[in-house]
Design a protein around this motif. Sequence first.
Motif, PDB file in Angstrom:
ATOM      1  N   MET A   1       0.886  -1.130  -0.128  1.00 38.15           N
ATOM      2  CA  MET A   1       0.037   0.003  -0.003  1.00 38.15           C
ATOM      3  C   MET A   1       0.920   1.201  -0.092  1.00 38.15           C
ATOM      4  SD  MET A   1      -3.310   0.439   2.444  1.00 38.15           S
ATOM      5  CE  MET A   1      -2.457   1.107   3.709  1.00 38.15           C
ATOM      6  N   LEU A   2       0.550   2.189  -0.871  1.00 41.95           N
ATOM      7  CA  LEU A   2       1.531   3.515  -1.086  1.00 41.95           C
ATOM      8  C   LEU A   2       1.041   4.615  -0.151  1.00 41.95           C
ATOM      9  CD1 LEU A   2       2.411   3.279  -4.908  1.00 41.95           C
ATOM     10  CD2 LEU A   2       3.770   2.105  -2.882  1.00 41.95           C
ATOM     11  N   PHE A   3       2.115   5.294   0.031  1.00 46.62           N
ATOM     12  CA  PHE A   3       1.830   6.592   0.970  1.00 46.62           C
ATOM     13  C   PHE A   3       2.780   7.539   0.157  1.00 46.62           C
ATOM     14  CE2 PHE A   3      -0.312   3.955   3.747  1.00 46.62           C
ATOM     15  CZ  PHE A   3      -1.329   4.668   4.233  1.00 46.62           C
ATOM     16  N   HIS A   4       2.411   8.655  -0.057  1.00 47.98           N
ATOM     17  CA  HIS A   4       3.335  10.104  -0.515  1.00 47.98           C
ATOM     18  C   HIS A   4       3.636  10.696   0.618  1.00 47.98           C
ATOM     19  CE1 HIS A   4       3.595  13.704  -2.141  1.00 47.98           C
ATOM     20  NE2 HIS A   4       4.073  13.404  -3.296  1.00 47.98           N
TER      21      HIS A   4
ATOM     22  N   ARG B   1       9.974   2.962  -1.227  1.00 47.12           N
ATOM     23  CA  ARG B   1      10.320   2.776  -2.836  1.00 47.12           C
ATOM     24  C   ARG B   1      10.882   3.770  -3.662  1.00 47.12           C
ATOM     25  NH1 ARG B   1       5.228   0.476  -6.521  1.00 47.12           N
ATOM     26  NH2 ARG B   1       4.949  -0.950  -4.841  1.00 47.12           N
TER      27      ARG B   1
ATOM     28  N   LEU C   1       7.978   7.895  -1.619  1.00 50.58           N
ATOM     29  CA  LEU C   1       6.876   6.849  -1.631  1.00 50.58           C
ATOM     30  C   LEU C   1       7.090   5.880  -0.825  1.00 50.58           C
ATOM     31  CD1 LEU C   1       4.596   6.856  -3.673  1.00 50.58           C
ATOM     32  CD2 LEU C   1       6.027   8.564  -4.109  1.00 50.58           C
TER      33      LEU C   1
ATOM     34  N   LYS D   1       0.084  11.652   2.436  1.00 47.36           N
ATOM     35  CA  LYS D   1      -1.266  11.298   1.546  1.00 47.36           C
ATOM     36  C   LYS D   1      -1.207   9.709   1.289  1.00 47.36           C
ATOM     37  CE  LYS D   1      -1.160  15.643  -1.024  1.00 47.36           C
ATOM     38  NZ  LYS D   1       0.164  16.178  -1.420  1.00 47.36           N
ATOM     39  N   PRO D   2      -2.350   9.311   1.328  1.00 50.39           N
ATOM     40  CA  PRO D   2      -2.383   7.826   0.883  1.00 50.39           C
ATOM     41  C   PRO D   2      -2.755   7.944  -0.535  1.00 50.39           C
ATOM     42  CG  PRO D   2      -4.701   8.715   1.963  1.00 50.39           C
ATOM     43  CD  PRO D   2      -3.644   9.661   2.110  1.00 50.39           C
ATOM     44  N   LEU D   3      -2.100   6.838  -1.324  1.00 50.04           N
ATOM     45  CA  LEU D   3      -2.200   6.868  -2.923  1.00 50.04           C
ATOM     46  C   LEU D   3      -2.879   5.317  -3.125  1.00 50.04           C
ATOM     47  CD1 LEU D   3       1.283   7.751  -3.890  1.00 50.04           C
ATOM     48  CD2 LEU D   3      -0.742   9.412  -3.638  1.00 50.04           C
ATOM     49  N   CYS D   4      -3.400   5.490  -4.138  1.00 45.48           N
ATOM     50  CA  CYS D   4      -3.737   4.010  -4.954  1.00 45.48           C
ATOM     51  C   CYS D   4      -3.707   4.034  -6.349  1.00 45.48           C
ATOM     52  CB  CYS D   4      -5.390   3.694  -4.538  1.00 45.48           C
ATOM     53  SG  CYS D   4      -6.357   5.287  -4.741  1.00 45.48           S
TER      54      CYS D   4
ATOM     55  N   ASP E   1       2.718  -0.581 -10.096  1.00 42.92           N
ATOM     56  CA  ASP E   1       2.969   0.903  -9.667  1.00 42.92           C
ATOM     57  C   ASP E   1       1.901   1.268  -8.768  1.00 42.92           C
ATOM     58  OD1 ASP E   1       4.899   2.894  -9.357  1.00 42.92           O
ATOM     59  OD2 ASP E   1       3.831   4.053 -10.830  1.00 42.92           O
TER      60      ASP E   1
END
Lengths: 96, 96, 96, 96, 96, 96, 96, 96, 96, 96
Positions: free
Chosen positions: C1-4, C41, C55, C82-85, C95
């Motif tokens: 799960m990605l976070f900015h 990442r 990231l 910021k949560p990303l998706c 990605d």
Amino acid sequence: MLFHVEMTVKLPPSMPAEQASEIKAKEKAYAQELQRQGKWRHLWRVAGSYANVSLFDVQDNAELQDLISNLPLFPYMEISVKPLCRHPSSIREDDS
Amino acid sequence: MLFHVEMTVKLPPSMPAEQASEIKAKEKAYAQELQRQGKWRHLWRVAGSYANVSLFDVQDNAELQDLISNLPLFPYMEISVKPLCRHPSSIREDDS
Amino acid sequence: MLFHVEMTVKLPPSMPAEQASEIKAKEKAYAQELQRQGKWRHLWRVAGSYANVSLFDVQDNAELQDLISNLPLFPYMEISVKPLCRHPSSIREDDS
Amino acid sequence: MLFHVEMTVKLPPSMPAEQASEIKAKEKAYAQELQRQGKWRHLWRVAGSYANVSLFDVQDNAELQDLISNLPLFPYMEISVKPLCRHPSSIREDDS
Amino acid sequence: MLFHVEMTVKLPPSMPAEQASEIKAKEKAYAQELQRQGKWRHLWRVAGSYANVSLFDVQDNAELQDLISNLPLFPYMEISVKPLCRHPSSIREDDS
Amino acid sequence: MLFHVEMTVKLPPSMPAEQASEIKAKEKAYAQELQRQGKWRHLWRVAGSYANVSLFDVQDNAELQDLISNLPLFPYMEISVKPLCRHPSSIREDDS
Amino acid sequence: MLFHVEMTVKLPPSMPAEQASEIKAKEKAYAQELQRQGKWRHLWRVAGSYANVSLFDVQDNAELQDLISNLPLFPYMEISVKPLCRHPSSIREDDS
Amino acid sequence: MLFHVEMTVKLPPSMPAEQASEIKAKEKAYAQELQRQGKWRHLWRVAGSYANVSLFDVQDNAELQDLISNLPLFPYMEISVKPLCRHPSSIREDDS
Amino acid sequence: MLFHVEMTVKLPPSMPAEQASEIKAKEKAYAQELQRQGKWRHLWRVAGSYANVSLFDVQDNAELQDLISNLPLFPYMEISVKPLCRHPSSIREDDS
Amino acid sequence: MLFHVEMTVKLPPSMPAEQASEIKAKEKAYAQELQRQGKWRHLWRVAGSYANVSLFDVQDNAELQDLISNLPLFPYMEISVKPLCRHPSSIREDDS
């Protein structure tokens, strides 16, 4: 996984009353269905405003995006999101 | 009566580590005591920050002021308060 | 799960140069270890600043909080998350 | 050369649904073409919003301006740009 | 490639006058050397402030970061950067 | 006497395309005429935006107001102005 | 040529009272001398603050910078500047 | 004549506790004396903060400045002032 | 009693040119009448904007509200007000 | 229990004059009825604006929300709320 979501509704003054009522009714049904599923864990009105503070309990960021972007009022709201987690001073096992 | 409280801790870099530890320990004990009394209903960490989101359940504004101004970290926090009430779309009777 | 994650470093001018060097060395080692583990990442410098854009790829919000709050420079940074998706227009499967 | 670009879409509520769909379809095709060319290196949705975080890889500022100003949604977006470069703690040779 | 850079100097009041003079002298020498090299193309004082507006002409973002982060006053300035390119209405071939 | 001027264009989405084209053509002619007169000394596009950074060289504040308020796009722009003067570290005699 | 200048004084709490008194005395003498010369045309206190609103009448931007940067309180003030000119509805010939 | 005044206290963490107590005691005595004179008509604590909302009833702006700038906590407060007058919908003759 | 008033005009782009001209003519007549009465003591254009800086000289807050709320452009302006008084360093007896 | 409420009216320029008059008349009647009931304890105009500062005296947050959300001008106002309580330096028993 918990997210803190604040939503402020900004309906354009030019929207016909009937259209506004219809959107609000859909929003209410949608919000109550998500509450019943346990995904929208808390929903409070901010007193003196057309805004709410909410807690979402989701699998991941993608589900959060899915739930919020499908809100009937989504195009008419300012929304801010904060990821939450357990606070080291919390005494509740079931609140994160 | 519910209040939404956000607290961001800003300890001065010059504070000795021992003093910081002592204040944090007092803060933790105080927070847990208020949780046990039911006055500090929710306490979450905002992920990626030294901040929390909290829900207080108090008799009135005066009690809110009393509880917050006695936080051991009070002189070192930025705090914002929002009064909450039941949302008309909430399905929970016990959440306001 | 990605976070900015954006981080801006604000070292107090009064910090001795030796102490600053030591913290920065620890920060570098920590950042490189998390990159090797695949949890941090991406890591870019914002040109013309003492700031980065990063990231993170984590299990959940709790892991994000754990990784960020253990940054040696954590007490000296302004951090926004910021949560990303996955974006519906992205062509990359790997990605998000 | 990398640039960090954040885009928030603000479609006017008065735009007819058909026109909005057409612009979004053009935007998607354009975004995917630039991704295939390697110029739009990353594209993520910010969860809970109608916004994205993107990484552009361009020859120079002029190409960045050319690519962004030709976005079909350009007149309806708030856009912020940050120049990026290699971070001294990055372990990846191919990420700047 | 041009970048627009604004710098506002914020020297801590506690800095000894001698140290401040030394840093300012180094800053002046550095700024004049970069101007002679053609990398710092314009340098103006904002009237009524301890701030400047500058135009840098660099190879890429990495060189911009290199030049700015080596400013002797770098730790004491607020700096904002904007990438520039040729304006379609400009009549000057040599100004972008 | 130099002034730093930033202009961001905000055309209302409801403006007919033909009217927009006409205003932009007039703006371009006007901008080029002022450049030829030496009053609009520099004109750069801010990459990734519908904005410019400009340098005006005028007799006094009154002439600045006259030139800017007659811009065809004046009613549709956000404009900020900063007075400039020679920087003590500048090496150019002809740049202030 | 008129400039509108707002100054807010922010003396560091750690400044010794004697030093503060000395700077303020110099500031007063300097301000009164500039008023006698006609360069500092108006000087008003903003009620309820440690701030003033001033009108300077100078030859050009360079003189404005010279006068302001030599204020004894200059290192301790937040200062904002606006260029002024005659308003088309003004009835006074001598006020611009 | 009424003025709305908001005051937020920001004591420097380095101030000795004894000095802080002394200033606060003077502030309290001063505030109570002005209330007895009818010049400080209302004084409320903003719940959850070290701030107050006040209503001053003064002869003119000069008296307002005199009363506020003599507050013992004046150097340590952020203060904002709004002039008030009778609201056309008010039903109270004695409240403006 | 003096008040500092800043007014920025924001006419809606959809207002017909004739209506705009009519309102502006009324505003000019009104502004000149108040200047002749001595109540609108200064009126300056902020160079490069559709804004003014003004000084009003009124009996009290109520008169200020009366004068401003009757401006023909009142519904189309952003207005900010600051109460002023004599500055202790002013050398003019007739300027407060 | 007291709440501090600031309301700024933003009527859309396109609203017909008759409709605006009708809403304002309803607002006035509603405001006066709440004042007679003692729930809207103070109502002041902010001089130079279309805004008010108010004090509400209510049972709890829910009543505050009820009173404010039923204001006829509610959809056209920016509203901010602050909970108040007795200030330790207040000399009035009846003002909290």
